[in-house]
Design a protein around this motif. Structure first.
Motif, PDB file in Angstrom:
ATOM      1  N   PHE A 163      20.439  67.644 -57.160  1.00  0.00           N
ATOM      2  CA  PHE A 163      21.566  66.962 -56.535  1.00  0.00           C
ATOM      3  C   PHE A 163      21.957  67.639 -55.214  1.00  0.00           C
ATOM      4  CE2 PHE A 163      21.937  65.141 -60.741  1.00  0.00           C
ATOM      5  CZ  PHE A 163      22.321  63.836 -60.464  1.00  0.00           C
ATOM      6  N   SER A 164      21.673  68.919 -55.075  1.00  0.00           N
ATOM      7  CA  SER A 164      21.898  69.577 -53.788  1.00  0.00           C
ATOM      8  C   SER A 164      20.984  68.986 -52.722  1.00  0.00           C
ATOM      9  CB  SER A 164      21.659  71.084 -53.915  1.00  0.00           C
ATOM     10  OG  SER A 164      22.622  71.687 -54.737  1.00  0.00           O
ATOM     11  N   ASP A 165      19.720  68.719 -53.104  1.00  0.00           N
ATOM     12  CA  ASP A 165      18.791  68.080 -52.167  1.00  0.00           C
ATOM     13  C   ASP A 165      19.259  66.672 -51.818  1.00  0.00           C
ATOM     14  OD1 ASP A 165      17.144  70.253 -52.009  1.00  0.00           O
ATOM     15  OD2 ASP A 165      15.726  69.552 -53.521  1.00  0.00           O
ATOM     16  N   GLU A 171      23.700  63.690 -46.305  1.00  0.00           N
ATOM     17  CA  GLU A 171      24.500  64.162 -45.173  1.00  0.00           C
ATOM     18  C   GLU A 171      23.747  63.953 -43.860  1.00  0.00           C
ATOM     19  OE1 GLU A 171      27.592  65.232 -44.979  1.00  0.00           O
ATOM     20  OE2 GLU A 171      27.894  64.885 -47.126  1.00  0.00           O
ATOM     21  N   ALA A 172      22.421  64.165 -43.887  1.00  0.00           N
ATOM     22  CA  ALA A 172      21.623  63.929 -42.681  1.00  0.00           C
ATOM     23  C   ALA A 172      21.621  62.444 -42.318  1.00  0.00           C
ATOM     24  CB  ALA A 172      20.196  64.427 -42.903  1.00  0.00           C
ATOM     25  N   GLU A 180      15.179  64.232 -42.606  1.00  0.00           N
ATOM     26  CA  GLU A 180      15.194  64.812 -43.950  1.00  0.00           C
ATOM     27  C   GLU A 180      14.667  63.809 -44.977  1.00  0.00           C
ATOM     28  OE1 GLU A 180      15.954  67.802 -44.783  1.00  0.00           O
ATOM     29  OE2 GLU A 180      16.970  68.643 -43.050  1.00  0.00           O
ATOM     30  N   ALA A 181      15.091  62.555 -44.850  1.00  0.00           N
ATOM     31  CA  ALA A 181      14.654  61.529 -45.799  1.00  0.00           C
ATOM     32  C   ALA A 181      13.158  61.273 -45.685  1.00  0.00           C
ATOM     33  CB  ALA A 181      15.437  60.238 -45.579  1.00  0.00           C
ATOM     34  N   LEU A 182      12.641  61.239 -44.454  1.00  0.00           N
ATOM     35  CA  LEU A 182      11.221  61.000 -44.265  1.00  0.00           C
ATOM     36  C   LEU A 182      10.387  62.162 -44.794  1.00  0.00           C
ATOM     37  CD1 LEU A 182      11.195  59.411 -40.696  1.00  0.00           C
ATOM     38  CD2 LEU A 182      11.050  58.272 -42.910  1.00  0.00           C
ATOM     39  N   LEU A 259      20.962  52.421 -46.265  1.00  0.00           N
ATOM     40  CA  LEU A 259      19.831  53.336 -46.381  1.00  0.00           C
ATOM     41  C   LEU A 259      20.156  54.473 -47.350  1.00  0.00           C
ATOM     42  CD1 LEU A 259      17.013  54.174 -45.528  1.00  0.00           C
ATOM     43  CD2 LEU A 259      17.997  55.345 -43.573  1.00  0.00           C
ATOM     44  N   ILE A 260      21.381  54.971 -47.294  1.00  0.00           N
ATOM     45  CA  ILE A 260      21.799  56.027 -48.224  1.00  0.00           C
ATOM     46  C   ILE A 260      21.694  55.531 -49.665  1.00  0.00           C
ATOM     47  CG2 ILE A 260      23.787  57.383 -49.010  1.00  0.00           C
ATOM     48  CD1 ILE A 260      24.631  57.589 -46.058  1.00  0.00           C
TER      49      ILE A 260
END
Length: 390
Positions: A163-165, A171-172, A180-182, A259-260
């Motif tokens: 969950f930290s990830d 947040e990014a 970060e997502a990619l 997207l989130i």
């Protein structure tokens, strides 16, 4: 005893994500190891083939070059060994320890027979701690989750790092950055449409950068998402202030929120995590077994019924009504179940039914008379007739 018998299958149904998450983590370790092996050993094999070919073609042999090539291969293999060792120590062994402890935790409940077993009470307390940590992590209360984890000693039974990830990547995305997502998608081999970053380049009117980005990231999806790619390409001809509906929608900043949500759904699906906190699902299950139409009638509410409670009743609105094969009759006065030991008693005129215990207590306070709370009918206790449950 039947009511207190443990439903092992029902318990294990809730625990699928609990066992699955560390398996997914270990799969990542295995995949990383495999990539390192394929890359480095592939280079070693190519060097060995090249060395053998040169040895055949050259009569002089080139002894110094051959020794240097062999030393390079040995160095690369040693580096690979060190990488794999470090990966095993830093991620592999801890993940295996987590898997082992979780499986031991789950296997313990299989030896318990009843909900009245003291061991089950302790096991259920630990499960509640896990659910509270899960709820706190899903709602961004990481400090609270870590405090509960430390105080209750459940470090290996919760998924704080996962969950930290999730929070870091979200947040990014809130900062309108897809990097970060990619990176996460690349690591997990999950297809995430890379349209958001392209739209931001178009919004900034950096058309050449947007075209380069589309060639690199979007064209590979043309077989399955050609319509979306065409629309994205045409976006360069429209300004961010356009009123043309399809392109105005693409420029809408609220798409980052979409997207989130899409990212969170993807990572939940990957780890078989439910979209709702486990604490909520457990409460839904309990409320669904209790909820009746009477819970929403002010004249039939039961103060001891969770589904009739003002706050829990809000959650109960989202679950279906309970279906009982064998009806359970509850006294409106005492809230206790009416059965053979607490028989239902009916008033002679209106036929309203209440429990024997409640009416006996009322008669003791009113010189042998009882009064129906609903109709106000008054009669002697001896005039009541017993109702037999069939």
């Amino acid at each position: 005893m039947s009511s207190s018998k443990l439903n092992i299958e029902g318990i294990m149904l809730f625990e699928q994500p609990f066992a699955r998450v560390p398996c997914e983590n270990y799969r990542k370790v295995f995949r990383t190891s495999q990539k390192n092996i394929e890359r480095d050993l592939g280079t070693v094999q190519a060097a060995a083939s090249d060395l053998a070919k040169r040895g055949i073609l050259s009569s002089s042999g080139g002894e110094d070059d051959a020794i240097a090539a062999v030393d390079g291969m040995i160095s690369r293999v040693e580096n690979l060994k060190r990488k794999l060792t470090d990966l095993n120590v830093s991620a592999g062994q801890p993940t295996l320890a987590v898997m082992r402890e979780r499986l031991v935790h789950l296997s313990a409940v299989e030896n318990m027979q009843s909900t009245r077993d003291p061991d089950f009470a302790r096991w259920a307390d630990t499960r509640l701690d896990r659910w509270l940590v899960d709820w706190a992590l899903r709602h961004g209360r990481e400090r609270t989750a870590r405090m509960i984890t430390h105080e209750r000693g459940v470090e290996r039974l919760v998924d704080i790092e996962l969950f930290s990830d999730i929070r870091r990547i979200e947040e990014a995305l809130k900062r309108q950055s897809c990097s970060e997502a990619l990176a996460w998608c690349s690591e997990n081999k999950i297809a995430l449409r890379k349209l958001k970053e392209y739209i931001e380049l178009a919004r900034a009117r950096r058309n050449l950068d947007a075209i380069a980005y589309a060639k690199k990231h979007l064209l590979s999806w043309q077989d399955t998402h050609l319509a979306q790619i065409r629309q994205a390409t045409a976006l360069l001809a429209f300004s961010p202030t356009t009123n043309c509906a399809p392109y105005k929608r693409l420029y809408n900043p609220e798409r980052w929120d979409d997207l989130i949500k899409a990212f969170r759904l993807a990572i939940y699906n990957l780890n078989t995590l439910p979209t709702e906190p486990l604490l909520h699902l457990a409460m839904y299950a309990g409320l669904a077994s209790l909820k009746l139409p009477a819970c929403y009638d002010k004249d039939t509410k039961n103060i001891d019924c969770p589904a009739c409670d003002a706050s829990l009743g809000k959650l109960a609105e989202e679950v279906p009504f309970s279906h009982h094969v064998n009806s359970t009759i509850v006294c409106r006065i005492s809230g206790k179940i009416m059965d053979e030991d607490n028989a239902p008693m009916a008033f002679p005129t209106n036929g309203e039914v209440y429990s024997k215990e409640a009416l006996e207590e009322m008669a003791a306070k009113n010189d042998g008379y009882v009064i129906c709370p609903r109709s106000g009918e008054k009669c002697k206790y001896t005039s009541l007739r017993r109702v037999y449950i069939s």
